[in-house]
Write a protein that holds these residues in place. Structure first.
Motif, mmCIF file in Angstrom:
data_model
loop_
_atom_site.group_PDB
_atom_site.id
_atom_site.type_symbol
_atom_site.label_atom_id
_atom_site.label_comp_id
_atom_site.label_asym_id
_atom_site.label_seq_id
_atom_site.Cartn_x
_atom_site.Cartn_y
_atom_site.Cartn_z
ATOM 1 N N ASP A 30 0.807 -1.218 0.000
ATOM 2 C CA ASP A 30 0.000 0.000 0.000
ATOM 3 C C ASP A 30 0.841 1.270 0.000
ATOM 4 N N GLU A 31 2.093 1.141 0.358
ATOM 5 C CA GLU A 31 2.964 2.309 0.481
ATOM 6 C C GLU A 31 3.772 2.593 -0.780
ATOM 7 N N VAL A 32 3.782 1.659 -1.726
ATOM 8 C CA VAL A 32 4.650 1.783 -2.901
ATOM 9 C C VAL A 32 3.825 2.174 -4.124
ATOM 10 N N SER A 33 4.245 3.241 -4.762
ATOM 11 C CA SER A 33 3.576 3.687 -5.984
ATOM 12 C C SER A 33 4.434 3.325 -7.201
ATOM 13 N N LEU A 34 3.824 3.416 -8.359
ATOM 14 C CA LEU A 34 4.586 3.190 -9.588
ATOM 15 C C LEU A 34 5.698 4.224 -9.726
ATOM 16 N N ASP A 35 5.459 5.435 -9.263
ATOM 17 C CA ASP A 35 6.509 6.465 -9.297
ATOM 18 C C ASP A 35 7.687 6.079 -8.408
ATOM 19 N N ASP A 36 7.413 5.480 -7.244
ATOM 20 C CA ASP A 36 8.494 5.008 -6.372
ATOM 21 C C ASP A 36 9.341 3.959 -7.103
ATOM 22 N N ILE A 37 8.670 3.049 -7.782
ATOM 23 C CA ILE A 37 9.367 1.988 -8.519
ATOM 24 C C ILE A 37 10.175 2.592 -9.654
ATOM 25 N N ARG A 38 9.593 3.522 -10.371
ATOM 26 C CA ARG A 38 10.311 4.176 -11.472
ATOM 27 C C ARG A 38 11.545 4.903 -10.953
ATOM 28 N N ASN A 39 11.410 5.615 -9.831
ATOM 29 C CA ASN A 39 12.551 6.350 -9.273
ATOM 30 C C ASN A 39 13.669 5.408 -8.852
ATOM 31 N N GLY A 55 -0.272 -2.346 -16.390
ATOM 32 C CA GLY A 55 0.015 -1.529 -15.220
ATOM 33 C C GLY A 55 0.366 -2.297 -13.965
ATOM 34 N N ARG A 56 -0.060 -1.752 -12.855
ATOM 35 C CA ARG A 56 0.322 -2.216 -11.522
ATOM 36 C C ARG A 56 0.019 -3.701 -11.286
#
Length: 188
Positions: A30-39, A55-56
């Motif tokens: 719940d804490e991890v976004s696709l933006d976090d993964i991309r970064n 997607g996710r």
């Protein structure tokens, strides 16, 4: 697009999946976004959706498959060499050390507690992992000449999983060591 990937494409996809797995273990689904993964993985949005067009959910399934494979890979080469005297103690030591090192960042825990409840496609991945793991232990028991290899493999895997559950809850690996030693009685 996941079809025929170039070596570079396969490496990029694997980098994304491994990075996502790391973040999910450390922070939770719940804490991890696709933006976090991309970064973390230094990938663009277009790259992410190139490899995971759905997607996710598609990425999470890839993470589940990755984590399931990693559980078995972390036990090699000892898991493949189970059978002869001495092999069981070596495997037990590798398993216990692995779980002590990773603490609460357990791939199986990430799969079963964090991914499976909200992503039903993960359940069959976990079931296949456990079936394969049991079969690999059973193969070693057969090589060791154990008569009821199937049931004994179930006992060993259940002892391992129960010990890991207690380690995750308490931070103490004693139950894992004791349960595995008892399940491996006569083999080590």
């Amino acid at each position: 697009m996941v079809g025929n990937l170039t070596k570079k494409g396969a490496a990029t996809r694997e980098r994304i999946v491994a990075g996502a797995a790391q973040l999910l273990r450390e922070q939770g689904i719940d804490e991890v976004s696709l933006d976090d993964i991309r970064n973390l993985t230094a990938t663009s949005k277009s790259q992410l959706f190139h490899y995971f067009p759905d997607g996710r959910s598609q990425l999470l399934l890839a993470v589940a498959e990755h984590e399931a494979q990693q559980v078995l890979l972390d036990q090699e080469p000892q898991l493949s060499e189970l059978g002869p005297p001495g092999s069981w103690a070596g495997w037990r030591d590798v398993v216990v050390e692995k779980y002590e090192r990773q603490g609460t960042r357990c791939p199986m825990s990430a799969l079963t507690r964090r991914l499976a409840p909200s992503h039903p496609e993960v359940g069959p991945v976990v079931a296949q992992l456990l079936t394969t793991w049991q079969q690999r232990i059973e193969d070693g028991l057969r090589r060791a000449g154990v008569q009821d290899a199937r049931n004994r493999a179930m006992i060993i895997l259940a002892a391992l999983q129960g010990g890991v559950a207690l380690l995750l809850a308490t931070g103490d690996s004693t139950a894992l060591r004791v349960a595995l030693d008892d399940a491996l009685d006569g083999l080590i």
